[in-house]
Design a protein around this motif. Structure first.
Motif, PDB file in Angstrom:
ATOM      1  N   ASN A  14       0.856  -1.331   0.084  1.00  0.00           N
ATOM      2  CA  ASN A  14      -0.064  -0.001  -0.023  1.00  0.00           C
ATOM      3  C   ASN A  14       0.979   1.300   0.174  1.00  0.00           C
ATOM      4  OD1 ASN A  14      -2.270  -1.367  -0.007  1.00  0.00           O
ATOM      5  ND2 ASN A  14      -2.425  -1.625   2.198  1.00  0.00           N
ATOM      6  N   PRO A  15       0.361   2.389  -0.362  1.00  0.00           N
ATOM      7  CA  PRO A  15       0.957   3.791  -0.515  1.00  0.00           C
ATOM      8  C   PRO A  15       1.896   3.986   0.958  1.00  0.00           C
ATOM      9  CG  PRO A  15      -0.807   3.870  -1.667  1.00  0.00           C
ATOM     10  CD  PRO A  15      -0.918   2.506  -0.935  1.00  0.00           C
ATOM     11  N   ASP A  16       1.136   3.666   2.015  1.00  0.00           N
ATOM     12  CA  ASP A  16       1.841   4.035   3.412  1.00  0.00           C
ATOM     13  C   ASP A  16       3.315   3.433   3.590  1.00  0.00           C
ATOM     14  OD1 ASP A  16       0.313   1.538   3.889  1.00  0.00           O
ATOM     15  OD2 ASP A  16       0.365   2.028   5.700  1.00  0.00           O
ATOM     16  N   ALA A  17       3.270   2.281   2.956  1.00  0.00           N
ATOM     17  CA  ALA A  17       4.597   1.404   3.154  1.00  0.00           C
ATOM     18  C   ALA A  17       5.607   2.013   2.245  1.00  0.00           C
ATOM     19  CB  ALA A  17       4.327  -0.165   2.965  1.00  0.00           C
ATOM     20  N   VAL A  18       5.249   2.354   1.056  1.00  0.00           N
ATOM     21  CA  VAL A  18       6.018   2.758  -0.055  1.00  0.00           C
ATOM     22  C   VAL A  18       6.424   4.261   0.413  1.00  0.00           C
ATOM     23  CG1 VAL A  18       6.380   3.644  -2.511  1.00  0.00           C
ATOM     24  CG2 VAL A  18       5.163   1.682  -1.871  1.00  0.00           C
ATOM     25  N   TYR A  19       5.744   5.171   0.981  1.00  0.00           N
ATOM     26  CA  TYR A  19       5.801   6.192   1.447  1.00  0.00           C
ATOM     27  C   TYR A  19       6.855   6.247   2.689  1.00  0.00           C
ATOM     28  CZ  TYR A  19       5.139  10.891   3.103  1.00  0.00           C
ATOM     29  OH  TYR A  19       5.468  12.349   3.568  1.00  0.00           O
ATOM     30  N   ALA A  20       6.766   5.329   3.489  1.00  0.00           N
ATOM     31  CA  ALA A  20       7.530   4.932   4.558  1.00  0.00           C
ATOM     32  C   ALA A  20       9.001   5.038   4.299  1.00  0.00           C
ATOM     33  CB  ALA A  20       6.977   4.066   5.637  1.00  0.00           C
ATOM     34  N   ALA A  21       9.439   4.191   3.363  1.00  0.00           N
ATOM     35  CA  ALA A  21      10.489   3.995   2.816  1.00  0.00           C
ATOM     36  C   ALA A  21      11.332   5.288   2.368  1.00  0.00           C
ATOM     37  CB  ALA A  21      10.560   2.623   1.720  1.00  0.00           C
ATOM     38  N   LEU A  22      10.461   6.075   1.579  1.00  0.00           N
ATOM     39  CA  LEU A  22      10.857   7.228   0.651  1.00  0.00           C
ATOM     40  C   LEU A  22      11.303   8.220   1.827  1.00  0.00           C
ATOM     41  CD1 LEU A  22       8.479   7.708  -1.792  1.00  0.00           C
ATOM     42  CD2 LEU A  22      10.783   7.416  -2.297  1.00  0.00           C
ATOM     43  N   VAL A  23      10.636   8.530   2.868  1.00  0.00           N
ATOM     44  CA  VAL A  23      10.762   9.471   3.905  1.00  0.00           C
ATOM     45  C   VAL A  23      12.008   9.010   5.245  1.00  0.00           C
ATOM     46  CG1 VAL A  23       8.921  10.619   3.422  1.00  0.00           C
ATOM     47  CG2 VAL A  23       8.938   8.938   5.465  1.00  0.00           C
ATOM     48  N   ARG A  24      12.507   7.780   4.857  1.00  0.00           N
ATOM     49  CA  ARG A  24      13.633   7.181   5.686  1.00  0.00           C
ATOM     50  C   ARG A  24      14.636   6.959   4.951  1.00  0.00           C
ATOM     51  NH1 ARG A  24       8.777   5.625   7.985  1.00  0.00           N
ATOM     52  NH2 ARG A  24       8.478   5.854  10.213  1.00  0.00           N
ATOM     53  N   ALA A  25      15.790   7.934   4.847  1.00  0.00           N
ATOM     54  CA  ALA A  25      16.841   7.773   4.115  1.00  0.00           C
ATOM     55  C   ALA A  25      17.622   6.806   4.569  1.00  0.00           C
ATOM     56  CB  ALA A  25      17.693   9.151   4.203  1.00  0.00           C
ATOM     57  N   GLY A  26      17.601   6.044   5.702  1.00  0.00           N
ATOM     58  CA  GLY A  26      18.543   5.005   5.913  1.00  0.00           C
ATOM     59  C   GLY A  26      18.088   3.779   5.386  1.00  0.00           C
ATOM     60  N   THR A  27      16.758   3.709   4.754  1.00  0.00           N
ATOM     61  CA  THR A  27      16.462   2.588   4.120  1.00  0.00           C
ATOM     62  C   THR A  27      16.928   2.393   2.580  1.00  0.00           C
ATOM     63  OG1 THR A  27      14.388   3.348   2.976  1.00  0.00           O
ATOM     64  CG2 THR A  27      14.305   2.478   5.378  1.00  0.00           C
ATOM     65  N   TRP A  28      17.100   3.576   2.056  1.00  0.00           N
ATOM     66  CA  TRP A  28      17.649   3.607   0.584  1.00  0.00           C
ATOM     67  C   TRP A  28      18.688   2.756  -0.008  1.00  0.00           C
ATOM     68  CZ3 TRP A  28      16.202   8.492  -2.754  1.00  0.00           C
ATOM     69  CH2 TRP A  28      15.038   8.967  -2.304  1.00  0.00           C
ATOM     70  N   PRO A  29      19.854   2.565   0.932  1.00  0.00           N
ATOM     71  CA  PRO A  29      21.003   1.686   0.587  1.00  0.00           C
ATOM     72  C   PRO A  29      20.435   0.248   0.430  1.00  0.00           C
ATOM     73  CG  PRO A  29      21.721   3.444   2.146  1.00  0.00           C
ATOM     74  CD  PRO A  29      20.287   3.474   2.023  1.00  0.00           C
ATOM     75  N   LEU A  30      19.415  -0.198   1.258  1.00  0.00           N
ATOM     76  CA  LEU A  30      18.701  -1.306   1.333  1.00  0.00           C
ATOM     77  C   LEU A  30      17.825  -1.834  -0.184  1.00  0.00           C
ATOM     78  CD1 LEU A  30      17.230  -1.416   4.698  1.00  0.00           C
ATOM     79  CD2 LEU A  30      19.326  -2.284   4.114  1.00  0.00           C
ATOM     80  N   TRP A  31      17.364  -0.876  -0.664  1.00  0.00           N
ATOM     81  CA  TRP A  31      16.475  -1.033  -1.922  1.00  0.00           C
ATOM     82  C   TRP A  31      17.203  -0.366  -3.207  1.00  0.00           C
ATOM     83  CZ3 TRP A  31      14.575   3.521  -3.530  1.00  0.00           C
ATOM     84  CH2 TRP A  31      14.127   4.561  -2.782  1.00  0.00           C
ATOM     85  N   SER A  32      18.275   0.309  -2.951  1.00  0.00           N
ATOM     86  CA  SER A  32      18.761   1.112  -4.346  1.00  0.00           C
ATOM     87  C   SER A  32      20.035   0.801  -4.635  1.00  0.00           C
ATOM     88  CB  SER A  32      18.365   2.509  -4.203  1.00  0.00           C
ATOM     89  OG  SER A  32      19.364   3.136  -3.106  1.00  0.00           O
ATOM     90  N   PRO A  33      20.655   1.462  -5.651  1.00  0.00           N
ATOM     91  CA  PRO A  33      21.954   1.481  -6.214  1.00  0.00           C
ATOM     92  C   PRO A  33      22.828   2.133  -5.156  1.00  0.00           C
ATOM     93  CG  PRO A  33      20.860   1.926  -8.093  1.00  0.00           C
ATOM     94  CD  PRO A  33      19.791   1.909  -6.913  1.00  0.00           C
ATOM     95  N   ILE A  34      22.120   3.175  -4.215  1.00  0.00           N
ATOM     96  CA  ILE A  34      23.002   3.847  -3.456  1.00  0.00           C
ATOM     97  C   ILE A  34      23.874   3.263  -2.278  1.00  0.00           C
ATOM     98  CG2 ILE A  34      22.468   5.822  -1.686  1.00  0.00           C
ATOM     99  CD1 ILE A  34      20.359   6.639  -3.375  1.00  0.00           C
ATOM    100  N   ASP A  35      24.976   3.511  -2.254  1.00  0.00           N
ATOM    101  CA  ASP A  35      25.952   2.829  -1.090  1.00  0.00           C
ATOM    102  C   ASP A  35      25.915   3.137   0.274  1.00  0.00           C
ATOM    103  OD1 ASP A  35      26.946   1.495  -3.292  1.00  0.00           O
ATOM    104  OD2 ASP A  35      28.630   3.117  -3.479  1.00  0.00           O
TER     105      ASP A  35
END
Length: 145
Positions: A14-35
């Protein structure tokens, strides 16, 4: 000259789960090419707010981005505040699917500093951001921050 790109993905989350990942920068290296990621103020695991600046590292590249607009469970808008662009404004739009889940559209408008480099940047960013949006969709399905 201004250029654009747009990439899409569907998530069973659901959108709330997607949004929660977007606003938490710490999750970005878990799901993206960002190191790696840092936030200017606060903890990368906490939700960021409009006005917050985040620093992303991918290989040797460093990107400083400021969140400029947040609409809970619907929109995440940011600007690149350094790097190879005179102007860069990206957005992630979330739409609840009637049958459940979320449509995600990640797009941007940008103007590179280096003349004639626009087509290269559009090609590169489209490929890079496709990995971002697909990773976000998958992460939101399987994880809750």
């Amino acid at each position: 000259m201004t250029f654009t790109y747009s990439v899409t993905a569907r998530s069973r989350a659901n959108p709330d789960a997607v949004y929660a990942a977007l606003v938490r920068a710490g999750t970005w290296p878990l799901w993206s090419p960002i190191d790696a990621v840092e936030v200017e103020v606060g903890d990368p695991g906490d939700p960021q707010r409009a006005g917050d600046t985040r620093v992303f590292r991918t290989g040797r590249a460093v990107s400083h981005e400021r969140i400029v607009e947040l609409i809970t469970d619907r929109r995440f808008v940011y600007e690149n505040v350094n790097g190879p662009f005179r102007f860069y404004r990206g957005s992630v739009e979330l739409a609840q699917r009637r049958e459940g889940g979320t449509d995600i559209v990640w797009s941007a408008q940008f103007a590179p500093k280096l003349p004639l480099s626009g087509p290269f940047w559009r090609w590169y960013l489209t490929r890079f951001m496709r990995r971002m949006v697909e990773g976000l969709a998958s992460h939101a399905e399987h994880n809750r921050p």
